[in-house]
Design an enzyme around this catalytic site. Sequence first.
Site, PDB file in Angstrom:
ATOM      1  N   HIS A   1      10.402 -18.187  33.904  1.00  0.00           N
ATOM      2  CA  HIS A   1      11.394 -17.096  33.878  1.00  0.00           C
ATOM      3  C   HIS A   1      11.175 -16.109  35.011  1.00  0.00           C
ATOM      4  CE1 HIS A   1      13.014 -18.509  30.090  1.00  0.00           C
ATOM      5  NE2 HIS A   1      11.768 -18.734  29.701  1.00  0.00           N
TER       6      HIS A   1
ATOM      7  N   ARG B   1     -22.880   2.542  34.136  1.00  0.00           N
ATOM      8  CA  ARG B   1     -21.597   3.134  33.718  1.00  0.00           C
ATOM      9  C   ARG B   1     -20.606   3.170  34.873  1.00  0.00           C
ATOM     10  NH1 ARG B   1     -22.169   6.545  29.117  1.00  0.00           N
ATOM     11  NH2 ARG B   1     -20.641   8.034  29.910  1.00  0.00           N
TER      12      ARG B   1
ATOM     13  N   LYS C   1     -11.786 -11.402  33.825  1.00  0.00           N
ATOM     14  CA  LYS C   1     -13.155 -11.677  34.263  1.00  0.00           C
ATOM     15  C   LYS C   1     -13.186 -12.015  35.750  1.00  0.00           C
ATOM     16  CE  LYS C   1     -15.453 -10.290  31.785  1.00  0.00           C
ATOM     17  NZ  LYS C   1     -14.548  -9.610  30.944  1.00  0.00           N
TER      18      LYS C   1
ATOM     19  N   GLU D   1     -12.048  -8.893  37.993  1.00  0.00           N
ATOM     20  CA  GLU D   1     -12.830  -7.640  37.968  1.00  0.00           C
ATOM     21  C   GLU D   1     -14.180  -7.797  38.671  1.00  0.00           C
ATOM     22  OE1 GLU D   1     -14.205  -5.943  34.255  1.00  0.00           O
ATOM     23  OE2 GLU D   1     -14.180  -7.885  33.287  1.00  0.00           O
TER      24      GLU D   1
ATOM     25  N   ASN E   1     -19.110  15.635  32.819  1.00  0.00           N
ATOM     26  CA  ASN E   1     -18.465  14.328  32.599  1.00  0.00           C
ATOM     27  C   ASN E   1     -17.178  14.608  31.858  1.00  0.00           C
ATOM     28  OD1 ASN E   1     -17.724  11.695  32.144  1.00  0.00           O
ATOM     29  ND2 ASN E   1     -19.156  11.381  30.439  1.00  0.00           N
ATOM     30  N   GLY E   2     -16.048  14.177  32.438  1.00  0.00           N
ATOM     31  CA  GLY E   2     -14.755  14.395  31.776  1.00  0.00           C
ATOM     32  C   GLY E   2     -13.717  14.834  32.789  1.00  0.00           C
TER      33      GLY E   2
ATOM     34  N   GLU F   1      -8.135 -13.049  29.176  1.00  0.00           N
ATOM     35  CA  GLU F   1      -9.548 -12.638  29.368  1.00  0.00           C
ATOM     36  C   GLU F   1     -10.150 -13.346  30.579  1.00  0.00           C
ATOM     37  OE1 GLU F   1     -11.241 -10.325  28.521  1.00  0.00           O
ATOM     38  OE2 GLU F   1     -13.293 -10.909  28.925  1.00  0.00           O
TER      39      GLU F   1
ATOM     40  N   LYS G   1     -18.557   0.951  32.930  1.00  0.00           N
ATOM     41  CA  LYS G   1     -18.822   0.206  31.698  1.00  0.00           C
ATOM     42  C   LYS G   1     -18.113   0.849  30.525  1.00  0.00           C
ATOM     43  CE  LYS G   1     -20.670  -2.937  29.130  1.00  0.00           C
ATOM     44  NZ  LYS G   1     -20.103  -4.293  29.210  1.00  0.00           N
TER      45      LYS G   1
ATOM     46  N   TRP H   1     -18.250   9.301  38.832  1.00  0.00           N
ATOM     47  CA  TRP H   1     -17.205   8.285  39.038  1.00  0.00           C
ATOM     48  C   TRP H   1     -15.964   9.090  39.368  1.00  0.00           C
ATOM     49  CZ3 TRP H   1     -12.654   6.659  36.386  1.00  0.00           C
ATOM     50  CH2 TRP H   1     -12.212   5.373  36.719  1.00  0.00           C
TER      51      TRP H   1
ATOM     52  N   CYS I   1     -18.751   8.821  34.571  1.00  0.00           N
ATOM     53  CA  CYS I   1     -19.853   9.709  34.943  1.00  0.00           C
ATOM     54  C   CYS I   1     -20.981   9.625  33.925  1.00  0.00           C
ATOM     55  CB  CYS I   1     -19.363  11.149  34.976  1.00  0.00           C
ATOM     56  SG  CYS I   1     -18.022  11.413  36.123  1.00  0.00           S
TER      57      CYS I   1
HETATM   58  C1  AGP Z   1     -14.084  -5.849  30.543  1.00  0.00           C
HETATM   59  O1  AGP Z   1     -14.975  -6.737  31.188  1.00  0.00           O
HETATM   60  C2  AGP Z   1     -14.196  -4.446  31.066  1.00  0.00           C
HETATM   61  N1  AGP Z   1     -15.523  -3.986  31.072  1.00  0.00           N
HETATM   62  C3  AGP Z   1     -13.228  -3.508  30.369  1.00  0.00           C
HETATM   63  O2  AGP Z   1     -11.956  -4.104  30.331  1.00  0.00           O
HETATM   64  C4  AGP Z   1     -13.609  -3.127  28.931  1.00  0.00           C
HETATM   65  O3  AGP Z   1     -13.430  -4.220  28.073  1.00  0.00           O
HETATM   66  C5  AGP Z   1     -12.694  -1.981  28.486  1.00  0.00           C
HETATM   67  O4  AGP Z   1     -12.888  -0.886  29.354  1.00  0.00           O
HETATM   68  C6  AGP Z   1     -12.937  -1.528  27.046  1.00  0.00           C
HETATM   69  O5  AGP Z   1     -14.236  -1.012  26.926  1.00  0.00           O
HETATM   70  P1  AGP Z   1     -14.817  -0.781  25.429  1.00  0.00           P
HETATM   71  O6  AGP Z   1     -14.852  -2.119  24.782  1.00  0.00           O
HETATM   72  O7  AGP Z   1     -16.177  -0.183  25.638  1.00  0.00           O
HETATM   73  O8  AGP Z   1     -13.876   0.157  24.735  1.00  0.00           O
END
Ligand code: AGP
Length: 595
Positions: free
Chosen positions: A494, A27, A475, A478, A99-100, A471, A590, A75, A2
């Site tokens: 395994h 965000r 990528k 997501e 927010n929270g 990673e 974000k 969100w 949010c």
């Molecule tokens: C990665 O592309 C995502 N945006 C997500 O995994 C992100 O790395 C994770 O939420 C951690 O965010 P931060 O680095 O702001 O703590």
Amino acid sequence: MCGIIGYNGTAQATPFLLDGLKKLEYRGYDSAGIAVSDTDGIKTEKRKGKIDALASAVRKRNDMTGTIGIGHTRWATHGAATNSNAHPHKSGKFTIVHNGIIENHKELKEKYLRLCRFDSDTDTETVAHLINRHYSGNCLEAIAQTARLLEGSFALAILCEDEPNTIFCAKKSSPLLIGVGDEASVASDISAISRKSDSLYRMDDGEIAAIHKNKVEFYDFELNEKAKSASPFTAGNNTSEKGEYEHFMLKEIFEQPEAVRKTVEAYIGADKAELLQQIKKPTGIYIVACGSAYHAGLIGRICIEKLTKTPTSVETASEFRYSDPLIDENTSVIIISQSGETADSLAALRLAKSKGAKTIAIVNVPESSIALESDFAIYTKAGAEIAVATTKAYSAQLAALYALSIHFARIWQTADSKLLNTLEQSLEQLHENIREALCLEKQMKEIAQHMQNTQHTYFIGRGIGFAVAAEASLKLKEISYIHSEAYAAGELKHGTISLIEKGTKVFAVCTPDTPEAKIQSNIDEVAARGANVIAFTSSPNIKANTTVISTTASHPLFSASTQVIPFQLLAYYTAKLRGCDIDKPRNLAKSVTVE
Ligand code: AGP
């Protein structure tokens, strides 16, 4: 996550609020709303969907006037994304945004609000009704009484019809910033603070603020007045424009060489040692983070253990914070976070500090909560990262971890200085290696053509290659929504190898830190079962259905930084072909400021 915005000045609030919500939309959100206060009371407009839908609804009205207002991007946590669940929420004379997560909202509803009519399924509406229930003419008292009852996390912005010239705020765990100057503004992050501000307040947990036209008052939850100092604020030039790029993500992929160069420059070289401070050699190190930052931590562990011979483990923050970790004053805990506001990572930091550990933050946002609360902060120099899928911040995190490993090895005298000098030289040219790796863009575009209808993919690797595979897999999934798994190549047989069938796409990440013969046999294992293997390697010896020869860093320890680049590009072009919302993927935020 949010986003909150508020305005209290002399101009009309609505344009500022809508513009501020646009700045916060990266965000992640699924509905939005604003409320403005004028002589005819508080008027609210809120909509499911994008801010543009809200803006067109506002344009159809002629009563959204007033020089004070609040806004919100939601969100969804409690209650689906609907118009009624969108914020702001109203009760009596109060209109609020939040927010929270209010963890005890059900109990509070049961205890105090059984006769209340609720218009939404949100925990936030409980807060609005509580404030109204406690209100007997003094807003601050009603807000303070309510804040003392709430458990969980909250950043609140509140309007009251009886106080038409004031925005009230309350904060616990979720971030809230207040800018003052020619006009006052409040926001979840600095990008939305009014450019006409000349000083900035960062609200702390347990604080209430009363934002008047030209001054701000602070109180604790017992309503004791608090003197609070502001830091100077100059609105950064809004470099977060896409320029010639179609998406922020592609722009940020190509900003990586500069992000890495600046980060290395900031922390490499004897003259920079004092920036890293003398940290006593711990008996053990934890690296704690989420998502891509966690994947960077996997690389950090390899570097730190190799150079400092200090046992180092990497944990996801959401697991670490509830695992009662065996840490004490002889432990160092490194928290990696681009935003510096991730709830789980912030909680992990606070847990580590409560157990006496020395805490080090690697963050991209200066003055973020994690940076401010750590014993020591290293700032990645990636600049504002707008795309939800991190690229340049991740690469800058790797550079910071490399620099930290070398620094630790130097001050703890755990590695040969000749090796450390070689590593520093390699690090100082790493940005050039990354620039070279970006030349694979054309080839990645071609490979992406064959990904459009892919439903499942696997990324395998060993050592650094496995951390890159993790990673790379994140990528891809997501932003393109293709199911993907990363596996330690030696582990596949395994169990998971049972999923490999004719045509299954497997990406093999081959890095020079592990024996070629081993990853080659893993490639052969899956190929023998019909997989279509695309190997990424800097070695001419690796053979697969398709082999992409990628550049590598001049030292194997840093090979992740070049190996990850083609996978970022592959994810981008695959998502583009699939018509996905690349900069703002569905369900994602974000900065995950709730647990
Ligand atoms: C990665 O592309 C995502 N945006 C997500 O995994 C992100 O790395 C994770 O939420 C951690 O965010 P931060 O680095 O702001 O703590």
